[in-house]
Design a protein around this motif. Sequence first.
Motif, PDB file in Angstrom:
ATOM      1  N   PHE A  86       0.811  -1.216   0.000  1.00 24.39           N
ATOM      2  CA  PHE A  86       0.000   0.000   0.000  1.00 24.39           C
ATOM      3  C   PHE A  86       0.848   1.271   0.000  1.00 24.39           C
ATOM      4  O   PHE A  86       0.316   2.363  -0.192  1.00 24.39           O
ATOM      5  N   GLN A  87       2.140   1.134   0.220  1.00 25.97           N
ATOM      6  CA  GLN A  87       3.007   2.260   0.555  1.00 25.97           C
ATOM      7  C   GLN A  87       2.894   3.461  -0.361  1.00 25.97           C
ATOM      8  O   GLN A  87       2.781   4.580   0.092  1.00 25.97           O
ATOM      9  N   TRP A  88       2.920   3.307  -1.643  1.00 25.93           N
ATOM     10  CA  TRP A  88       2.935   4.450  -2.563  1.00 25.93           C
ATOM     11  C   TRP A  88       1.646   4.568  -3.360  1.00 25.93           C
ATOM     12  O   TRP A  88       1.600   5.229  -4.384  1.00 25.93           O
ATOM     13  N   LYS A  89       0.590   3.962  -2.867  1.00 26.99           N
ATOM     14  CA  LYS A  89      -0.678   3.945  -3.595  1.00 26.99           C
ATOM     15  C   LYS A  89      -1.574   5.144  -3.290  1.00 26.99           C
ATOM     16  O   LYS A  89      -2.534   5.358  -3.996  1.00 26.99           O
ATOM     17  N   VAL A  95      -6.761   4.222  -1.262  1.00 28.44           N
ATOM     18  CA  VAL A  95      -7.134   3.046  -2.039  1.00 28.44           C
ATOM     19  C   VAL A  95      -8.628   2.807  -1.848  1.00 28.44           C
ATOM     20  O   VAL A  95      -9.118   2.783  -0.729  1.00 28.44           O
ATOM     21  N   LEU A 126     -10.335  -2.489  -3.885  1.00 34.12           N
ATOM     22  CA  LEU A 126      -9.084  -2.382  -4.638  1.00 34.12           C
ATOM     23  C   LEU A 126      -9.329  -2.365  -6.146  1.00 34.12           C
ATOM     24  O   LEU A 126      -8.675  -3.063  -6.911  1.00 34.12           O
ATOM     25  N   ASP A 130      -8.559  -0.412  -8.470  1.00 38.33           N
ATOM     26  CA  ASP A 130      -7.464  -0.013  -9.352  1.00 38.33           C
ATOM     27  C   ASP A 130      -6.270  -0.969  -9.301  1.00 38.33           C
ATOM     28  O   ASP A 130      -5.257  -0.712  -9.935  1.00 38.33           O
ATOM     29  N   TRP A 131      -6.374  -2.030  -8.553  1.00 35.77           N
ATOM     30  CA  TRP A 131      -5.260  -2.970  -8.414  1.00 35.77           C
ATOM     31  C   TRP A 131      -5.320  -4.033  -9.494  1.00 35.77           C
ATOM     32  O   TRP A 131      -6.405  -4.462  -9.919  1.00 35.77           O
ATOM     33  N   GLU A 189      -1.408  -7.869  -8.070  1.00 35.58           N
ATOM     34  CA  GLU A 189      -1.318  -7.124  -6.807  1.00 35.58           C
ATOM     35  C   GLU A 189      -2.306  -7.680  -5.778  1.00 35.58           C
ATOM     36  O   GLU A 189      -1.973  -7.819  -4.599  1.00 35.58           O
ATOM     37  N   ARG A 190      -3.507  -8.003  -6.231  1.00 34.75           N
ATOM     38  CA  ARG A 190      -4.508  -8.570  -5.317  1.00 34.75           C
ATOM     39  C   ARG A 190      -4.051  -9.929  -4.777  1.00 34.75           C
ATOM     40  O   ARG A 190      -4.231 -10.228  -3.606  1.00 34.75           O
TER      41      ARG A 190
END
Length: 161
Positions: free
Chosen positions: A86-89, A92, A96, A98-99, A103-104
């Motif tokens: 999640f760090q640079w997202k 959210v 999710l 947009d993942w 990533e999921r």
Amino acid sequence: MMATNGKDACGVNEEAHTAAVNGDCAEASPQSKRPQRFTFSSEPSIEDIRRMQADFTDERDWNQFHQPRNLLLAMVGEVGEVAELFQWKGEVAEGLTDWTETEREQLAHELSDVLIYLVELAEKCRVDLPQAVLRKMALNRLKYPASKVQGSAKKYTEYKD
């Protein structure tokens, strides 16, 4: 409350079932104002997970390494791996949306690691998690009565009688 498999959550037709399996219960039922909540499958149970992990650990003779402190530190490391996803997202969206599927799936792996370590830590500390959750929810209801806290994110110590 027992979780359902999603089919019950979104209806019985195949399209609704597929959406439920993917966690996408977007349509609200005509009787409610809110969309159906995401639900977990009913199996495996926490006890099933505990047993599977105990067998896995026993088969590898890893109990010598799985003391409470070690399990806690391993779990914290896994939580860090979840945080990294999640760090640079930025913010959210729930579900999710947009993942990517990759990533999921990575998130599912890391959350599973956290749960496995949590369940094993609880086992080693002799904490019956389902019963502890029931007791904690009862305490939370006392600390955060809906009539006082509706729509507020304040801590219970900030509420006045």
